[in-house]
Enzyme design. Structure first.
Site, PDB file in Angstrom:
ATOM      1  CE  LYS A  94      -4.333  -1.406   2.163  1.00 33.41           C
ATOM      2  NZ  LYS A  94      -5.307  -1.039   3.205  1.00 33.41           N
ATOM      3  CG  ASP A 102      -8.648   1.442   3.495  1.00 36.63           C
ATOM      4  OD1 ASP A 102      -9.484   0.665   3.010  1.00 36.63           O
ATOM      5  OD2 ASP A 102      -7.455   1.143   3.667  1.00 36.63           O
TER       6      ASP A 102
END
Ligand code: ATR
Length: 283
Positions: A73, A110
Site C-alpha cells: 500500500k 479506506d
C-alpha cells in the site's frame, strides 16, 4: 452511471502477498454478476521481491486498475503520477487506476469506506458533537483519523501500545489529536461520541482488544474495523455495556466501490445481499 462499453469488460484485480485471504475478488465478482458485466477481477499474488517487475507488466496485460493490499500500500505511491490528498496524507493507496495516457492515479478509499460505514450504520452520529477515541496508530488508524477530521470531530484521542507511534500520528495530523493512555479512557469516556478499534487485535487468531467499558461510556458508538470475526470480543464487551456497536465488514465493502466504478463504469450498491454473501465467507 456508465463510462461506455469499453469499461464494462475491463480487467481488474487485487495485488498483495499473501493474497489467498482477500475478499476483494468475491466483492467485485458479486457486482460483476449483479450488473451483468463481462469484466473480470482476479487475485494477483506478487512476491515482494518481484513487485516492481510484475507490477509494471499489469498495464501491458490489459488491466484497467487494481486494488492494493498488504504489503504494497505504501510503495505503490512511487509509481503514481496523481495521488489524491487522502492517499498523500495517509502515505498509502489501495485503489489504482491505469489511465490511457500511461499514468497511474492512486487513491486511498479506506477513508471514504470508513465514512460511509459510519453514515450507513449510525446516520445520526455527527462528528462535531464531541471527541472520538481511536485505538491504534498504524496505517488503518491514519485512514480513520483522516476521515474523522474531515467530519469535523473536535478532538481525537489516540491510544496505542507504542506511545511513540501515537505521538508521530498526532504530530502528523495536528492539534486536534492527543495521545491518551488506556487508563485515561475512564476520565474522557463520558464525553466521547465514538470509540474505534483500528488495531489488528481481535482478528481471528489474535487476542482481543481489552477495553474496560463502563456505564459512563455508554453513549459512545463503538466501531471495530476488524471484520473477521464479524463481532469481535471488543464489540461484544461494548454491547454488554449497553453501547451501540458497528461491525467492520461494511468498511471493506464500501472501500471497494470507488474502484469498481472507475474500472467498470457502474456505481455499485453496497446492500444487505452483498453484506450477507461476504459474511457467509467468514463463517
Ligand atoms: P495497519 O496498517 O493494519 O493499521 P499496522 O500499521 O501494522 O497495521 O498497525 C497495527 C496496529 O495494531 C498498531 O497500532 C499496533 O500497535 P503498535 O504501534 O504498538 O505496534 C497495533 N497492535 C498490533 N498488535 C498489537 C498487540 N498485540 N497489542 C497492542 N496493539 C497491537
Amino acid at each position: 452511471m456508465t463510462n461506455g462499453d469499453e469499461s464494462r469488460d475491463a480487467k481488474a484485480g487485487v495485488v498483495g502477498w499473501p493474497i489467498s485471504h482477500s475478499l476483494s475478488p468475491a466483492i467485485h465478482g458479486f457486482w460483476l454478476k449483479k450488473y451483468r458485466l463481462s469484466g473480470s477481477y482476479a487475485a494477483l499474488g506478487i512476491r515482494p521481491g518481484d513487485f516492481d517487475r510484475k507490477f509494471s507488466a499489469l498495464r501491458e496485460q490489459g488491466f484497467a486498475g487494481v486494488n492494493v493490499t498488504i504489503p504494497f500500500k505504501e510503495r505503490v505511491l512511487e509509481h503514481a503520477a496523481e495521488i489524491t490528498p487522502a492517499a498523500r496524507d495517509t502515505g498509502a493507496a489501495n485503489t489504482l487506476t491505469f489511465r490511457k495516457d500511461g499514468t497511474i492515479h492512486a487513491d486511498n478509499t479506506d477513508i471514504a469506506g470508513f465514512a460511509r460505514l459510519v453514515k450507513s450504520a449510525a446516520p445520526d452520529w455527527k462528528g462535531r458533537d464531541g471527541p472520538v477515541v481511536v485505538m491504534g496508530a498504524g496505517g488503518a488508524a491514519r485512514a480513520v483519523v483522516w476521515s474523522l477530521l474531515a467530519e469535523k470531530v473536535p478532538r481525537v484521542f489516540i491510544v496505542n501500545r507504542t506511545v511513540s507511534k501515537a505521538e508521530t500520528l498526532c504530530a502528523h495530523f495536528g492539534n486536534r489529536l492527543e495521545v491518551a493512555s488506556p487508563g485515561e479512557l475512564r476520565g474522557i469516556g463520558r464525553k466521547v461520541t465514538m470509540i474505534v478499534n483500528t488495531t489488528s487485535l481481535g482478528m481471528k487468531g489474535q487476542p482481543d482488544l481489552a477495553v474496560e467499558f463502563e456505564p459512563g461510556m455508554r453513549s459512545a458508538i463503538v466501531v471495530d474495523i476488524v471484520y473477521n470475526p464479524l463481532k469481535t470480543g471488543f464489540l461484544k464487551a461494548a454491547e454488554r455495556n449497553g453501547n451501540r456497536i458497528v461491525t467492520g465488514l461494511g468498511m471493506l465493502l464500501h472501500q471497494a466501490a470507488p474502484g469498481f466504478e472507475r474500472w467498470f463504469g457502474v456505481s455499485p450498491e453496497v446492500d444487505s445481499e452483498l453484506h450477507e454473501t461476504i459474511a457467509r465467507k467468514l463463517r
